[in-house]
Design an enzyme around this catalytic site. Structure first.
Site, PDB file in Angstrom:
ATOM      1  N   LYS A 171       0.846  -1.198   0.000  1.00  0.00           N
ATOM      2  CA  LYS A 171       0.000   0.000   0.000  1.00  0.00           C
ATOM      3  C   LYS A 171       0.883   1.250   0.000  1.00  0.00           C
ATOM      4  O   LYS A 171       1.494   1.596   1.003  1.00  0.00           O
ATOM      5  CB  LYS A 171      -0.914   0.053   1.227  1.00  0.00           C
ATOM      6  CG  LYS A 171      -2.007   1.100   1.020  1.00  0.00           C
ATOM      7  CD  LYS A 171      -2.442   1.822   2.276  1.00  0.00           C
ATOM      8  CE  LYS A 171      -1.698   3.078   2.583  1.00  0.00           C
ATOM      9  NZ  LYS A 171      -1.824   4.193   1.660  1.00  0.00           N
ATOM     10  N   GLU A 246      10.159   2.562  10.383  1.00  0.00           N
ATOM     11  CA  GLU A 246      11.082   3.684  10.173  1.00  0.00           C
ATOM     12  C   GLU A 246      10.235   4.939  10.246  1.00  0.00           C
ATOM     13  O   GLU A 246       9.297   5.094   9.466  1.00  0.00           O
ATOM     14  CB  GLU A 246      11.762   3.611   8.798  1.00  0.00           C
ATOM     15  CG  GLU A 246      12.765   2.487   8.638  1.00  0.00           C
ATOM     16  CD  GLU A 246      13.949   2.577   9.571  1.00  0.00           C
ATOM     17  OE1 GLU A 246      14.213   3.664  10.145  1.00  0.00           O
ATOM     18  OE2 GLU A 246      14.620   1.554   9.757  1.00  0.00           O
ATOM     19  N   CYS A 280      13.739  11.865   5.699  1.00  0.00           N
ATOM     20  CA  CYS A 280      13.810  11.602   7.139  1.00  0.00           C
ATOM     21  C   CYS A 280      15.245  11.724   7.638  1.00  0.00           C
ATOM     22  O   CYS A 280      15.479  11.898   8.826  1.00  0.00           O
ATOM     23  CB  CYS A 280      13.185  10.260   7.497  1.00  0.00           C
ATOM     24  SG  CYS A 280      13.659   8.963   6.395  1.00  0.00           S
ATOM     25  N   GLU A 379       9.658  17.148  14.291  1.00  0.00           N
ATOM     26  CA  GLU A 379      10.032  17.037  12.883  1.00  0.00           C
ATOM     27  C   GLU A 379       9.110  17.907  12.040  1.00  0.00           C
ATOM     28  O   GLU A 379       7.892  17.751  12.087  1.00  0.00           O
ATOM     29  CB  GLU A 379       9.940  15.580  12.425  1.00  0.00           C
ATOM     30  CG  GLU A 379      10.465  15.393  11.024  1.00  0.00           C
ATOM     31  CD  GLU A 379      10.430  13.948  10.561  1.00  0.00           C
ATOM     32  OE1 GLU A 379       9.398  13.289  10.753  1.00  0.00           O
ATOM     33  OE2 GLU A 379      11.448  13.492  10.007  1.00  0.00           O
TER      34      GLU A 379
HETATM   35  P1  ADP Z   1       2.977  11.170   6.380  1.00  0.00           P
HETATM   36  O1  ADP Z   1       2.819  12.224   7.387  1.00  0.00           O
HETATM   37  O2  ADP Z   1       4.339  11.006   5.816  1.00  0.00           O
HETATM   38  O3  ADP Z   1       1.911  11.132   5.327  1.00  0.00           O
HETATM   39  P2  ADP Z   1       1.747   8.797   7.480  1.00  0.00           P
HETATM   40  O4  ADP Z   1       2.262   7.963   8.594  1.00  0.00           O
HETATM   41  O5  ADP Z   1       0.424   9.415   7.603  1.00  0.00           O
HETATM   42  O6  ADP Z   1       2.873   9.845   7.235  1.00  0.00           O
HETATM   43  O7  ADP Z   1       1.747   7.962   6.120  1.00  0.00           O
HETATM   44  C1  ADP Z   1       2.646   6.919   5.844  1.00  0.00           C
HETATM   45  C2  ADP Z   1       1.888   5.753   5.257  1.00  0.00           C
HETATM   46  O8  ADP Z   1       1.025   5.233   6.283  1.00  0.00           O
HETATM   47  C3  ADP Z   1       0.981   6.124   4.086  1.00  0.00           C
HETATM   48  O9  ADP Z   1       0.989   5.082   3.136  1.00  0.00           O
HETATM   49  C4  ADP Z   1      -0.377   6.251   4.742  1.00  0.00           C
HETATM   50  O10 ADP Z   1      -1.452   6.043   3.862  1.00  0.00           O
HETATM   51  C5  ADP Z   1      -0.310   5.135   5.765  1.00  0.00           C
HETATM   52  N1  ADP Z   1      -1.274   5.278   6.867  1.00  0.00           N
HETATM   53  C6  ADP Z   1      -1.826   6.394   7.373  1.00  0.00           C
HETATM   54  N2  ADP Z   1      -2.703   6.106   8.352  1.00  0.00           N
HETATM   55  C7  ADP Z   1      -2.729   4.767   8.475  1.00  0.00           C
HETATM   56  C8  ADP Z   1      -3.449   3.837   9.316  1.00  0.00           C
HETATM   57  N3  ADP Z   1      -4.330   4.228  10.220  1.00  0.00           N
HETATM   58  N4  ADP Z   1      -3.188   2.523   9.151  1.00  0.00           N
HETATM   59  C9  ADP Z   1      -2.289   2.096   8.245  1.00  0.00           C
HETATM   60  N5  ADP Z   1      -1.611   2.900   7.426  1.00  0.00           N
HETATM   61  C10 ADP Z   1      -1.817   4.223   7.528  1.00  0.00           C
END
Ligand code: ADP
Length: 477
Positions: A171, A246, A280, A379
């Protein structure tokens, strides 16, 4: 317009699509991409589970040749894929092509690793009996990736997962489905059996969350924010699932009085501002000793004046746009906060307009920052860097380590004594002497300490630690 679809059990499947817009030019639609549902995620996991027994026993030549084919195609298409990356993420074209080449090198590396699988045979304490230690694939791996390295991070998770015999549900981040789709299409055409690699694009809260909640995922490798990382961890513990995280960084770069000034300025400009500071491993805290402080700030400011912020596809661009409106607003909010907290805005700080409508921000430098300010602790993930003045090396080291994070750390010095001491005493996972804090090669371990990372290292031969599980087997002859 073509709709780029999800890949589940070897079939491209549609669904509602959403446009992917370039941050350099909001009139530029990169493509329309299917938005997966929780049902898609669960079907993809079921497909990966069904494909696992055969793939986990597949021959090493089959794995090698598929990974090798993918590497060759990515290299052959590096300019086109680099352009796609630059369009959808906003990295400059040279940065995007370099990242694409790196993805190819990662597939090439793990194609080789497939041929180098080994185990150990050791004598048991009981005479005449030996013990075999072998690595077996983990199972069905969920791969959840962020937007900032849209091709390299998927590559460095997918390649080892497949190399060691796992099946995958991937994903990608919402903002960068284009590179994700391209890489999955390449691997699919390279001959992966159906169900071995599944792609489900869509939102984190729907597709990502469905993955976390599905007990059939044996492992999750995640790169993204600290908040989501925690969710991954909690859900994984509930399901007895192996996980690897990470997350963020607030990386320091120390500049000592004895540093080569030009080299220090170049390393700081690269660390803090290249890729729009959206790495990062970017250095966002420059910790500078008194004797060189003013000279360093003056030279860095001059360097920033020469950085051209513009459309990622323009040849003269040094820094592309911020990835989207939300991230730009977050950067601007932190810039206001820094001023309220009493840091001095020495350069930049403003949103700017360019010929094409996009999310452009000046490179921003704060001086007179302290390490206790929120802009030094949290950050920001943009081209915003703080200079913190310190007395000497001892204070610099202590400030560098005084952070919740521990991904990467740098030092600019001509002293062997301080360089050696810093390498040993920095509390970061990766340390750079007289080099930018970003730029870890594809064949060596990548990862951090404290709130930055959890679990085994990524990349190189260290990747085996997460993507395999060790079997200890005895035989009485
Ligand atoms: P950023 O601030 O870099 O967008 P996120 O942690 O929100 O960081 O996103 C990193 C990845 O985690 C993306 O692929 C996002 O769709 C996914 N993500 C966000 N929320 C969830 C969740 N509740 N469960 C699983 N994956 C998630």
């Amino acid at each position: 317009m073509t709709i780029y679809q999800n890949l589940i059990a070897g079939e491209w499947v549609g669904g509602e699509a959403s446009d992917n817009i370039s941050p350099s030019d909001t009139n530029d639609i990169v493509g329309a991409f299917s938005q997966g549902t929780a049902k898609d995620a669960n079907q993809a996991i079921a497909a990966a589970k069904a494909a696992f027994p055969a793939w986990s026993r597949s021959g090493i030549i089959e794995r090698h040749s598929i990974l090798r084919k993918a590497a060759d195609e990515i290299i052959a298409r590096k300019d086109e894929l680099g352009k796609l990356l630059a369009r959808e993420e906003g990295k400059t074209l040279p940065e995007a092509i370099a990242e694409t080449v790196r993805a190819a090198q990662i597939f090439d590396f793990f194609a080789g690793e497939a041929l180098r699988l080994t185990g150990e045979i050791v004598p048991s304490v009981r005479p005449g009996i030996s013990v075999e230690l072998t690595r077996e694939p983990l199972g069905v791996i969920g791969i959840i990736t962020p937007w900032n390295f849209p091709i390299a991070i998927p590559a460095w998770k997918i390649a080892p997962a497949l190399c060691y015999g796992n099946t995958v549900v991937f994903k990608p981040a919402e903002l960068v489905p284009g590179c994700a789709w391209a890489i999955v299409d390449i691997l699919h055409r390279a001959g992966l059996p159906n169900g071995v690699l599944n792609l489900v694009m869509g939102s984190g809260s729907v597709v990502g969350q469905a993955m976390l909640d599905n007990p059939d995922l044996t492992g999750i490798t995640f790169t993204g924010s600290t908040g989501t990382g925690k969710r991954v961890a909690i859900a994984s513990i509930e399901h007895n699932r192996k996980f690897q995280l990470e997350m963020g960084g607030k990386n320091p770069m120390v500049v000592l009085d004895d540093a080569d000034l030009d080299l220090a300025v170049e390393a700081a400009a690269n660390s803090g501002f290249f890729s729009t500071g959206q790495r990062c491993t970017a250095a966002s805290r420059l910790i500078v000793t008194e004797g060189i402080h003013d000279k360093f700030v003056a030279a860095l400011t001059e360097r920033l004046k020469r950085l051209n912020v513009d459309n990622a596809l323009n040849r003269e661009t040094d820094i592309g746009p911020v990835v989207d409106e939300k991230q730009l607003q977050q950067d601007l909010d932190y810039i206001s906060l820094g001023q309220q907290e009493g840091a001095k805005l020495a350069f930049g700080g403003e949103r700017i307009e360019r010929q094409t409508p996009g999310f452009y921000l000046q490179p921003t430098l704060f001086t007179e920052a302290t390490n206790q300010m929120r802009i030094s602790r949290e950050e920001i993930f943009g081209p915003v860097v703080n200079v913190i003045r310190v007395k000497d090396y001892a204070e610099a080291l202590s400030v560098a380590n005084d952070t919740p994070f521990g991904l990467s750390a740098g030092i600019a010095t001509t002293s062997l004594k301080y360089a050696t001491h810093f390498k040993r005493n920095s509390e970061a996972g990766m340390v750079m002497v007289n080099l930018p804090t970003a730029g870890v090669d594809f064949h060596v371990a990548f990862g951090g300490r404290k709130a930055s990372s959890f679990g085994p290292r990524e990349q190189g031969k260290y990747a085996a630690e997460f993507f395999t599980v060790v079997k200890t087997a005895y035989t009485q002859p």
